[in-house]
Design an enzyme around this catalytic site. Structure first.
Site, PDB file in Angstrom:
ATOM      1  N   GLU A 117     -10.056  12.046  11.898  1.00 25.55           N
ATOM      2  CA  GLU A 117      -8.897  10.852  12.835  1.00 25.55           C
ATOM      3  C   GLU A 117      -7.964  11.068  13.787  1.00 25.55           C
ATOM      4  O   GLU A 117      -6.965  12.351  14.045  1.00 25.55           O
ATOM      5  CB  GLU A 117      -8.437  10.602  11.147  1.00 25.55           C
ATOM      6  CG  GLU A 117      -7.446   9.454  11.514  1.00 25.55           C
ATOM      7  CD  GLU A 117      -6.718   8.461   9.949  1.00 25.55           C
ATOM      8  OE1 GLU A 117      -6.295   7.238  10.530  1.00 25.55           O
ATOM      9  OE2 GLU A 117      -7.378   9.161   9.516  1.00 25.55           O
ATOM     10  N   GLU A 158      -7.334  -2.231   3.042  1.00 23.78           N
ATOM     11  CA  GLU A 158      -6.592  -0.802   3.019  1.00 23.78           C
ATOM     12  C   GLU A 158      -6.857  -0.421   4.525  1.00 23.78           C
ATOM     13  O   GLU A 158      -5.887  -0.414   5.048  1.00 23.78           O
ATOM     14  CB  GLU A 158      -6.753  -0.067   2.111  1.00 23.78           C
ATOM     15  CG  GLU A 158      -6.832   1.022   2.083  1.00 23.78           C
ATOM     16  CD  GLU A 158      -7.019   2.129   1.750  1.00 23.78           C
ATOM     17  OE1 GLU A 158      -6.620   3.485   1.603  1.00 23.78           O
ATOM     18  OE2 GLU A 158      -7.429   2.054   0.582  1.00 23.78           O
ATOM     19  N   GLU A 177     -10.490  11.227  -4.939  1.00 20.13           N
ATOM     20  CA  GLU A 177     -10.896  10.434  -4.300  1.00 20.13           C
ATOM     21  C   GLU A 177     -10.204  12.127  -3.420  1.00 20.13           C
ATOM     22  O   GLU A 177     -10.521  12.460  -3.190  1.00 20.13           O
ATOM     23  CB  GLU A 177     -10.397   9.413  -3.907  1.00 20.13           C
ATOM     24  CG  GLU A 177     -10.196   9.777  -2.289  1.00 20.13           C
ATOM     25  CD  GLU A 177     -10.354   7.729  -1.815  1.00 20.13           C
ATOM     26  OE1 GLU A 177      -9.476   7.698  -0.585  1.00 20.13           O
ATOM     27  OE2 GLU A 177     -10.095   6.893  -2.818  1.00 20.13           O
ATOM     28  N   LYS A 209       0.603  -0.922   0.350  1.00 24.05           N
ATOM     29  CA  LYS A 209       0.244   0.304   0.110  1.00 24.05           C
ATOM     30  C   LYS A 209       0.824   1.641  -0.436  1.00 24.05           C
ATOM     31  O   LYS A 209       1.699   0.856   0.812  1.00 24.05           O
ATOM     32  CB  LYS A 209      -1.209   0.351   1.136  1.00 24.05           C
ATOM     33  CG  LYS A 209      -1.450   1.320   1.496  1.00 24.05           C
ATOM     34  CD  LYS A 209      -2.234   1.137   2.426  1.00 24.05           C
ATOM     35  CE  LYS A 209      -2.504   2.845   2.749  1.00 24.05           C
ATOM     36  NZ  LYS A 209      -4.228   3.118   3.843  1.00 24.05           N
TER      37      LYS A 209
END
Length: 363
Positions: free
Chosen positions: A153, A197, A333, A98
Site C-alpha cells: 500500500e 469500507e 482475515e 469504521k
C-alpha cells in the site's frame, strides 16, 4: 526525533538537508500515534538490489512459546464490541463508522532471526515493497531492533509536481486452488461491505490532498489487486500539486493515519483502538519511506510487518470493522495477513494462534 506538528517535521527536514550533500536521503518510519517519536535517518542514496532466492524457505531455528495477543476469541469479542458500538451510535453525527482492530503474534527462536533471510523471502513477491528500518535500541540490547515488512500500500509518492497514492481497503485470503482463489476474488469485488469500507479511505485521501493539488484523478470504482497471500480492493489516485516545494514526508504526515489503518471518524477510532487493543502498535500501521532534498520520495503504509529483535519477533495484522462485520471472519482475515511474515520467517501458518488452518493459503 520528536515529530510534534507537521510544521515541526518540515522545519526539521529543511535543517537536516541544509547540513548534508545532495546525494543524501532521509528515510525511516512514522509511528501510528502521531504524538509519539518518529524514527528518521539520513543516508546516502543507494540502489536496492533484488532479493536472493537462495533461501530454502524453512526455519532452522525452532520456535519457543508462540503467543497471540490477544487470542482469537478475545479479538473476536473486541470486533463484536466495535460492531455493537456502531449499531448503538447509528444516526449520530459523530457515530463510529469504521475501526481497524489489530492483534499481534509473538515468536521466540533459540537463535537470533536473520534479517537477510527474512528480506530475501519477502522480496520474492513482486506485488509488495519491502522495508527494513532500524528502530531506537533498547537499553542493554546487543542485537538492535528492526521493523521489517512488505507492504502493498502506497500512502504517497511524489516526483516534482506529480503525486500518487494507492489505498487498499477490503481484503480476502487467497487460496492455492485456482477455482477457490477466483471465487474469493469475485466475492470481494461484489462485497458491498468491503466497497463501503474502501470508499471511506479513498474519500479521506482525496479530501486531504485536494488543498495541495490543482487536479486529482481516480477511477470510478475500486479494482482488484493481490499479493501472494491476499486479495485487496485498490484505487489508484493521481494528482498534480499546486507547488512542488512540499516534501513527500510532510504529505505523508498529513495523510497518516488513513481510515485504512485507523477508522472513521479518525479521532474516535484511535481512542477506541487504545481501549480494545492490548498491545501498543508502535510503528505498525505507521508510515515507512524516504525523501530526498527536493522533497521527492515515497512513503508506504507500514503493514505486513514485524518488529525483530534478536531471537524475538512480534508480528502485526489488522482488519477493518464496519457495520455488518463478522467477528470470526475478521479474526480469520488477521490470521491470513500474518501469513506473509510467517512465510518470510520460514514458517507455515500456525493453526489456532492465527485463526487460519494449515491448508489453503497461498504464500
Amino acid at each position: 526525533m520528536a515529530q510534534g506538528t507537521v510544521e515541526t517535521l518540515e522545519s526539521r527536514l529543511n535543517k537536516a538537508f541544509s547540513d548534508v550533500s545532495d546525494d543524501v536521503v532521509i528515510g525511516g518510519a512514522l509511528p501510528f500515534d502521531k504524538r509519539r517519536t518518529d524514527c528518521l535517518w539520513a543516508a546516502p542514496q543507494t540502489t536496492c538490489a533484488a532479493g536472493s532466492s537462495s533461501e530454502d524457505g524453512t526455519q532452522d531455528e525452532p520456535l519457543l512459546a508462540p503467543r497471540a495477543e490477544p487470542p482469537v476469541p478475545v479479538f473476536a469479542d473486541a470486533v463484536a464490541e466495535a460492531v455493537r458500538i456502531m449499531k448503538d451510535e447509528e444516526g449520530s453525527p459523530d457515530a463510529l463508522r469504521k475501526i481497524v482492530l489489530a492483534r499481534t503474534l509473538t515468536l521466540e527462536a533459540k537463535h537470533p532471526f536473520r534479517s537477510e533471510a527474512i528480506l530475501s523471502r519477502l522480496m520474492n513477491d513482486p506485488a509488495v515493497t519491502t522495508y527494513q528500518i532500524r528502530l531506537p535500541q533498547g537499553e542493554g540490547d546487543p542485537h538492535g531492533r528492526y521493523l521489517i515488512g512488505a507492504t502493498p500500500e502506497l500512502l504517497i509518492g511524489k516526483q516534482g509536481l506529480r503525486v500518487s497514492s494507492y489505498p487498499l481497503a477490503g481484503s480476502a485470503r487467497r487460496h492455492q486452488n485456482p477455482v477457490m482463489d477466483s471465487d474469493a476474488a469475485g466475492a470481494l469485488a461484489r462485497s458491498e461491505k468491503d466497497k463501503r469500507e474502501h470508499a471511506m479511505v479513498v474519500e479521506y485521501i482525496l479530501d486531504v490532498l485536494t488543498p495541495y493539488c490543482r487536479q486529482l484523478t481516480r477511477p470510478t470504482g475500486p479494482g482488484l489487486t493481490s499479493t501472494r497471500s491476499m486479495w485487496h480492493l485498490g484505487t489508484p489516485i493521481e494528482g498534480e500539486l499546486r507547488h512542488d516545494d512540499i516534501s513527500s514526508a510532510v504529505l505523508a504526515a498529513k495523510l497518516h493515519p488513513t481510515p485504512a489503518v485507523c477508522g472513521v471518524p479518525l479521532n474516535r477510532a484511535a481512542q477506541l483502538i487504545k481501549q480494545l487493543e492490548p498491545v501498543d502498535r508502535n510503528f505498525y500501521a505507521g508510515a515507512a519511506g524516504w525523501c530526498d532534498p527536493r522533497g521527492d520520495g515515497a512513503w508506504y503504509v507500514a503493514i505486513r510487518c514485524a518488529e525483530i529483535c534478536g531471537r524475538h519477533a512480534r508480528l502485526f495484522a489488522g482488519a477493518g470493522v464496519v457495520p455488518g462485520s463478522d467477528p470470526i471472519s475478521e479474526s480469520a482475515e488477521t490470521g491470513a495477513k500474518f501469513g506473509a511474515m510467517l512465510a518470510a520467517l520460514g514458517l507455515p501458518p500456525l493453526a489456532g494462534l492465527t485463526g487460519t488452518g494449515q491448508a489453503g493459503q497461498k504464500e
